[in-house]
Design an enzyme around this catalytic site. Structure first.
Site, PDB file in Angstrom:
ATOM      1  N   ASP A   1       0.810  -1.222   0.000  1.00  0.00           N
ATOM      2  CA  ASP A   1       0.000   0.000   0.000  1.00  0.00           C
ATOM      3  C   ASP A   1       0.841   1.269   0.000  1.00  0.00           C
ATOM      4  OD1 ASP A   1      -2.197  -1.682   0.118  1.00  0.00           O
ATOM      5  OD2 ASP A   1      -2.278  -1.611   2.309  1.00  0.00           O
TER       6      ASP A   1
ATOM      7  N   LYS B   1       1.878   2.229  -5.115  1.00  0.00           N
ATOM      8  CA  LYS B   1       2.423   1.709  -6.371  1.00  0.00           C
ATOM      9  C   LYS B   1       1.504   1.998  -7.555  1.00  0.00           C
ATOM     10  CE  LYS B   1       2.430  -2.354  -4.379  1.00  0.00           C
ATOM     11  NZ  LYS B   1       2.108  -1.993  -2.998  1.00  0.00           N
TER      12      LYS B   1
ATOM     13  N   GLY C   1      -4.531  -4.235  -3.779  1.00  0.00           N
ATOM     14  CA  GLY C   1      -5.522  -3.192  -4.089  1.00  0.00           C
ATOM     15  C   GLY C   1      -4.732  -1.964  -4.473  1.00  0.00           C
ATOM     16  N   HIS C   2      -4.699  -1.647  -5.753  1.00  0.00           N
ATOM     17  CA  HIS C   2      -3.891  -0.520  -6.240  1.00  0.00           C
ATOM     18  C   HIS C   2      -4.819   0.615  -6.653  1.00  0.00           C
ATOM     19  CE1 HIS C   2      -0.251  -3.339  -7.203  1.00  0.00           C
ATOM     20  NE2 HIS C   2      -0.643  -3.376  -5.948  1.00  0.00           N
TER      21      HIS C   2
ATOM     22  N   GLN D   1       1.948  -6.028  -3.194  1.00  0.00           N
ATOM     23  CA  GLN D   1       2.404  -6.150  -1.798  1.00  0.00           C
ATOM     24  C   GLN D   1       3.680  -5.302  -1.614  1.00  0.00           C
ATOM     25  OE1 GLN D   1       1.417  -9.523  -3.357  1.00  0.00           O
ATOM     26  NE2 GLN D   1      -0.459  -8.479  -2.868  1.00  0.00           N
TER      27      GLN D   1
HETATM   28  P1  GDP Z   1      -0.740   0.388  -3.576  1.00  0.00           P
HETATM   29  O1  GDP Z   1      -1.321  -0.901  -3.116  1.00  0.00           O
HETATM   30  O2  GDP Z   1       0.741   0.455  -3.340  1.00  0.00           O
HETATM   31  O3  GDP Z   1      -1.079   0.749  -4.989  1.00  0.00           O
HETATM   32  O4  GDP Z   1      -1.361   1.519  -2.628  1.00  0.00           O
HETATM   33  P2  GDP Z   1      -2.909   1.638  -2.205  1.00  0.00           P
HETATM   34  O5  GDP Z   1      -3.676   2.143  -3.350  1.00  0.00           O
HETATM   35  O6  GDP Z   1      -3.379   0.414  -1.535  1.00  0.00           O
HETATM   36  O7  GDP Z   1      -2.799   2.710  -1.040  1.00  0.00           O
HETATM   37  C1  GDP Z   1      -2.296   3.990  -1.248  1.00  0.00           C
HETATM   38  C2  GDP Z   1      -3.381   4.982  -0.827  1.00  0.00           C
HETATM   39  O8  GDP Z   1      -2.822   6.263  -0.706  1.00  0.00           O
HETATM   40  C3  GDP Z   1      -4.485   5.124  -1.862  1.00  0.00           C
HETATM   41  O9  GDP Z   1      -5.676   5.442  -1.216  1.00  0.00           O
HETATM   42  C4  GDP Z   1      -4.003   6.289  -2.712  1.00  0.00           C
HETATM   43  O10 GDP Z   1      -5.070   6.976  -3.354  1.00  0.00           O
HETATM   44  C5  GDP Z   1      -3.378   7.159  -1.683  1.00  0.00           C
HETATM   45  N1  GDP Z   1      -2.239   7.966  -2.120  1.00  0.00           N
HETATM   46  C6  GDP Z   1      -1.273   7.658  -3.021  1.00  0.00           C
HETATM   47  N2  GDP Z   1      -0.332   8.620  -3.050  1.00  0.00           N
HETATM   48  C7  GDP Z   1      -0.700   9.551  -2.143  1.00  0.00           C
HETATM   49  C8  GDP Z   1      -0.119  10.766  -1.671  1.00  0.00           C
HETATM   50  O11 GDP Z   1       0.961  11.177  -2.087  1.00  0.00           O
HETATM   51  N3  GDP Z   1      -0.802  11.436  -0.696  1.00  0.00           N
HETATM   52  C9  GDP Z   1      -1.986  11.007  -0.196  1.00  0.00           C
HETATM   53  N4  GDP Z   1      -2.559  11.724   0.749  1.00  0.00           N
HETATM   54  N5  GDP Z   1      -2.553   9.862  -0.616  1.00  0.00           N
HETATM   55  C10 GDP Z   1      -1.911   9.140  -1.555  1.00  0.00           C
HETATM   56  P1  IMO Z   2      -0.886  -4.146  -2.275  1.00  0.00           P
HETATM   57  O1  IMO Z   2      -0.435  -4.694  -3.605  1.00  0.00           O
HETATM   58  C1  IMO Z   2      -0.913  -4.533   2.060  1.00  0.00           C
HETATM   59  C2  IMO Z   2      -0.956  -8.577   3.697  1.00  0.00           C
HETATM   60  C3  IMO Z   2      -2.204  -9.032   4.420  1.00  0.00           C
HETATM   61  C4  IMO Z   2      -1.601 -10.021   5.407  1.00  0.00           C
HETATM   62  C5  IMO Z   2      -0.489 -10.669   4.598  1.00  0.00           C
HETATM   63  C6  IMO Z   2      -0.875 -11.979   3.932  1.00  0.00           C
HETATM   64  O2  IMO Z   2      -2.172  -3.440  -2.326  1.00  0.00           O
HETATM   65  O3  IMO Z   2       0.216  -3.350  -1.654  1.00  0.00           O
HETATM   66  P2  IMO Z   2      -2.441 -12.694   1.915  1.00  0.00           P
HETATM   67  O4  IMO Z   2      -3.819 -12.260   1.527  1.00  0.00           O
HETATM   68  O5  IMO Z   2      -1.407 -12.409   0.895  1.00  0.00           O
HETATM   69  O6  IMO Z   2      -2.404 -14.100   2.403  1.00  0.00           O
HETATM   70  O7  IMO Z   2      -2.087 -11.799   3.205  1.00  0.00           O
HETATM   71  O8  IMO Z   2      -0.140  -9.722   3.597  1.00  0.00           O
HETATM   72  N1  IMO Z   2      -1.187  -8.084   2.321  1.00  0.00           N
HETATM   73  C7  IMO Z   2      -1.130  -6.799   1.977  1.00  0.00           C
HETATM   74  N2  IMO Z   2      -0.945  -5.691   2.726  1.00  0.00           N
HETATM   75  N3  IMO Z   2      -1.024  -4.429   0.723  1.00  0.00           N
HETATM   76  C8  IMO Z   2      -1.178  -5.526  -0.049  1.00  0.00           C
HETATM   77  O9  IMO Z   2      -1.151  -5.476  -1.394  1.00  0.00           O
HETATM   78  C9  IMO Z   2      -1.284  -6.779   0.579  1.00  0.00           C
HETATM   79  N4  IMO Z   2      -1.469  -8.041   0.132  1.00  0.00           N
HETATM   80  C10 IMO Z   2      -1.409  -8.828   1.213  1.00  0.00           C
HETATM   81  O10 IMO Z   2      -2.842  -7.964   5.065  1.00  0.00           O
HETATM   82  O11 IMO Z   2      -1.016  -9.321   6.469  1.00  0.00           O
HETATM   83 MG    MG Z   3      -2.843  -1.590  -1.822  1.00  0.00          MG
END
Ligand code: GDP
Ligand code: IMO
Ligand code: MG
Length: 422
Positions: free
Chosen positions: A13, A16, A40-41, A223
């Site tokens: 998270d 990416k 979840g991207h 991840q």
């Molecule tokens: P990913 O899994 O690495 O793609 O990241 P996620 O989408 O799960 O989580 C990143 C969260 O931070 C999302 O809700 C994005 O919309 C938000 N986000 C990304 N970059 C920024 C930033 O620079 N500032 C803020 N406030 N939110 C951001």
């Molecule tokens: P993105 O790509 C954050 C965490 C879960 C749990 C552990 C194992 O959005 O960054 P799993 O479902 O793989 O068996 O879970 O890894 N986890 C993540 N945490 N971002 C993710 O993906 C994750 N995918 C799995 O919360 O701790």
């Molecule tokens: Mg994510």
């Protein structure tokens, strides 16, 4: 030509999805190489937020090829939901998405096994997203798995039934676990039908042919490095190699063909699920990060645990990945803190160290902090680096010096436009 890799340096998270979308114009091909619907991207542009789970984050650009690589595990049910969502907003999914025949399938009983296993672990549970990731990768390495290419074989149904029979015998050992597989199967088979309408490819050839024809390829990690099956905080990890090496095996690319490695990190740390987190803040500061940063899981909605930036962990992640440039996300979330702390070492067994000990699960290292002056300005409207407050410049410089790597992008908000390329 080389394959550039973009991946997370923390516990996932990091942001990416947003950065893949921002730099996608530099590439012809965007390819996911591991993970599955546990990811979840999030991407935001034109005031709309999109969350992708299986589909690469280049899908909103009309001239890009998005490959779901062999290292990915696909749940047809989640895939169908994603495809329908994209189709409804006018994305030509069949033109932009292709799938490796060697990617593995998550079957409904993988999800059940994930649930049963987590429930049986009780307080020691991993905190899995319960998407069936662990069981699907276990079947892959155990050589029982079903692959995407199998869906077009005449005996596919038979293979499916043989696998489910194995799963039923395992599920029978979880005496308290009740399930209704028949209820889950229709949606899954509907998803298989949808998958059959997509172009299935031998992606290792396709990727290498693109390289030979000098096309730029970006590999998108899921991840984060600290969730890597080998290098993460085992057993609180996911079931794939989330690090650069995973891009080689998850796409069929030789190590010598890897170019830039973009390491994405938050200006602080978050973790969702169980497992050690040395710099975790269970106080008002942590809550402020969660509130301002909207730190709730993109896949499960769970609140994310928050804490200060951990440099020993970041350095470790850079080492195993061979990071060539850093991308710092969510600096805007730190606005308002009088003091910002950065963990520069760990107190561990009476010593101060700056490396990751073997087992941080039974003995969580105590962080040693350096304090820096915070900034009070709202960063979300800044469009030029020249307008950065001095305290943010100092923070960036401190990290660059400690990591000996340049921070080439600073993200100041969730929107595509809130990005400063340095
Ligand atoms: P990913 O899994 O690495 O793609 O990241 P996620 O989408 O799960 O989580 C990143 C969260 O931070 C999302 O809700 C994005 O919309 C938000 N986000 C990304 N970059 C920024 C930033 O620079 N500032 C803020 N406030 N939110 C951001
Ligand atoms: P993105 O790509 C954050 C965490 C879960 C749990 C552990 C194992 O959005 O960054 P799993 O479902 O793989 O068996 O879970 O890894 N986890 C993540 N945490 N971002 C993710 O993906 C994750 N995918 C799995 O919360 O701790
Ligand atoms: Mg994510």
């Amino acid at each position: 030509m080389a394959v550039d890799v973009l991946l997370g340096l923390q516990w996932g998270d990091e942001g990416k999805g947003k950065i893949v979308d921002v730099i996608a114009p530099r590439y012809k091909v965007i390819a996911r190489f591991q993970g599955g619907p546990n990811a979840g991207h999030t991407l935001e542009f034109d005031g709309i937020k999109h969350v992708l789970h299986t589909i690469p984050s280049g899908v909103f650009h009309d001239d890009k090829i998005n490959i779901i690589g062999n290292g990915v595990v696909i749940d047809p049910v989640v895939f169908t939901k994603e495809i329908k969502g994209l189709h409804n907003i006018g994305v030509d999914v069949h033109a932009r998405i292709v799938i490796s025949r060697k990617a593995h399938l998550i079957v409904p009983s993988h999800r059940l096994l994930d649930q049963a296993s987590e429930a049986a672990k009780g307080k020691d549970k991993i905190g899995s997203t319960l998407k069936g990731i662990g069981p699907a990768y276990m079947d892959k390495t155990g050589r029982n798995g079903l692959r995407i290419g199998d869906i077009n074989l005449p005996d596919f149904k038979k293979k499916y039934e043989a696998l489910v029979a194995k799963h039923k015998s395992i599920l029978a050992q979880y005496h308290d676990f009740k399930y209704d597989l028949a209820d889950l199967e229709p949606d899954w088979f509907e998803g298989i039908e949808l998958l059959r309408t997509f172009k299935l490819i031998n992606s290792e050839y396709v990727v290498n042919n693109y390289l030979d024809s000098r096309q730029h390829i970006l590999a998108e990690g899921a991840q984060g490095s600290l969730l890597d099956i080998d290098f993460g905080s085992y057993p609180f990890v996911t079931s794939s190699n989330t690090t650069t090496a995973g891009a080689c095996t998850g796409l069929g690319v030789a190590p010598s063909k890897i170019g830039e490695v973009y390491g994405v990190f938050k200006a602080y740390c978050t973790r969702v699920g169980s497992g050690p987190f040395p710099t975790e803040l269970e106080d008002a500061d942590g809550q402020q990060m969660r509130d301002v940063g909207r730190e709730y899981g993109s896949t499960t909605g769970r609140p994310r645990r928050c804490g200060w930036l951990d440099l020993p962990a970041l350095k470790y992640a850079n080492m195993v990945n061979g990071t060539t440039q850093l991308i710092m996300m969510k600096a805007d979330v730190l606005s308002g803190f009088d003091t910002i702390k950065i963990c520069t070492g760990y107190k561990f067994r009476g010593e101060v160290i700056d490396h990751m000990p073997y087992d941080i699960c039974t003995e969580i290292p105590e962080p040693v902090y350096t304090e820096m002056k915070g900034w009070k300005v709202d960063l979300t409207q800044i469009t030029l680096e020249a307008d950065f407050p001095q305290e943010l410049r100092d923070y960036i410089k401190f990290i660059e010096d400690k990591m000996r790597l340049p921070i080439t992008i600073v993200s100041l908000g969730p929107d595509r436009k809130q990005t400063i390329v340095r």
